[in-house]
Design an enzyme around this catalytic site. Structure first.
Site, short mmCIF file in Angstrom:
data_model
loop_
_atom_site.label_atom_id
_atom_site.label_comp_id
_atom_site.label_asym_id
_atom_site.label_seq_id
_atom_site.Cartn_x
_atom_site.Cartn_y
_atom_site.Cartn_z
N GLY A 1 -8.97 1.24 21.25
CA GLY A 1 -9.21 2.47 22.00
C GLY A 1 -9.30 2.32 23.51
N ASN B 1 -6.97 2.78 25.71
CA ASN B 1 -6.30 3.93 26.34
C ASN B 1 -7.17 5.18 26.25
OD1 ASN B 1 -3.38 3.42 27.35
ND2 ASN B 1 -3.57 2.19 25.49
N MET C 1 -1.64 3.79 14.11
CA MET C 1 -0.70 2.88 13.44
C MET C 1 0.00 3.51 12.23
SD MET C 1 -0.76 0.44 15.47
CE MET C 1 0.11 -0.89 14.65
N ARG C 2 0.10 4.82 12.20
CA ARG C 2 0.82 5.48 11.10
C ARG C 2 1.87 6.43 11.65
NH1 ARG C 2 -1.90 4.72 6.08
NH2 ARG C 2 -3.67 3.38 6.55
N HIS D 1 3.73 3.33 24.28
CA HIS D 1 4.26 2.15 23.58
C HIS D 1 4.43 1.01 24.60
CE1 HIS D 1 6.40 -0.10 20.56
NE2 HIS D 1 7.28 -0.42 21.49
C1 GRF Z 1 -1.31 0.06 23.18
O1 GRF Z 1 -0.79 -1.15 23.63
C2 GRF Z 1 -0.24 1.07 22.96
O2 GRF Z 1 0.86 0.86 23.78
C3 GRF Z 1 0.14 0.88 21.53
O3 GRF Z 1 -1.06 0.55 20.87
C4 GRF Z 1 -1.94 -0.07 21.80
C5 GRF Z 1 -3.24 0.63 21.72
O4 GRF Z 1 -4.22 -0.03 22.46
N1 GRF Z 1 0.76 2.07 20.98
P1 GRF Z 1 -5.64 0.62 22.64
O5 GRF Z 1 -6.23 0.86 21.24
O6 GRF Z 1 -5.51 1.87 23.41
O7 GRF Z 1 -6.43 -0.43 23.37
#
Ligand code: GRF
Length: 203
Positions: free
Chosen positions: A14, A16, A94-95, A113
């Site tokens: 989490g 982001n 992740m889905r 991504h």
């Molecule tokens: C990020 O690297 C994003 O690009 C990918 O999943 C990761 C999530 O990281 N889709 P976080 O959970 O936000 O640390």
């Protein structure tokens, strides 16, 4: 500016999500986090939501490994709609989303991504970039469609690959950029939203 109601979906740490919450808290981002949903019961992203006082829920994903059971995906649509969510932000979810979500939120689901799409979709893209001997990689924010890490690209940032980079060091530098790029893209959605719905400056 009228705040854009967002919902965040994630399965992992989490970072982001935290970056988005911090930008909202500092007043830089005119969004309102209405709900965080995770398919993983003990995902740190749910703790982050609690830390920031944002409503959060664990959604048991059902019997499939890479997607939600259709009835569960319908349930997700309802949760997001009930929360008044206008933009769905995938942050390490992740889905793969299917028709229920895509139909309910057309061009209103975005993902980040860790590669310069269309290069290296799928898992551990930073490792893929290292193995392919790239000199530059980066991160991409894109609309979500029915294919994995596909959809129209909204923004990209480049990261130089250094000769002594490890997967960990490279991923860490990509994430630093992700934490700037994602809120910046969401800010553009906020502007469009506020123009569309109007509202007084202090809303
Ligand atoms: C990020 O690297 C994003 O690009 C990918 O999943 C990761 C999530 O990281 N889709 P976080 O959970 O936000 O640390």
């Amino acid at each position: 500016m009228k705040r854009l109601p967002i919902g965040i979906l994630g399965s992992g740490k989490g970072s982001n999500c935290r970056a988005i919450f911090e930008r909202i808290r500092s007043g830089d981002l005119s969004a309102e986090a209405r709900l965080v949903v995770s398919d993983v019961l003990d995902a740190p992203i749910l703790d982050i939501a609690r830390e920031f006082g944002v409503a959060n829920a664990y959604l048991p994903p059902g019997r499939f490994r890479t997607r939600l059971e259709p009835e569960i995906e319908e349930q997700l649509v309802k949760m997001l709609r009930d929360a008044g969510v206008e933009l769905v932000v995938l942050a390490g979810f992740m889905r793969v989303l299917r028709e229920p979500m895509l139909k309910a939120f057309p061009r209103r689901i975005i993902n980040i991504h860790p590669s310069l799409l269309p290069k290296f979709p799928g898992l551990e893209s930073w490792k893929q970039a290292l193995v392919a001997d790239e000199t530059v990689t980066g991160c991409t924010v894109h609309y979500v469609d029915e294919r994995i890490d596909h959809g129209q690209i909204l923004a990209q940032e480049e990261v130089r690959i250094l000769p002594n980079d490890t997967p960990e060091s490279l991923h860490a530098r990509i994430q630093i950029l992700e934490h700037k790029l994602y809120p910046a893209v969401i800010a553009e959605f906020c502007e469009t939203y506020s123009k569309r719905v109007g509202g007084s400056p202090d809303e």
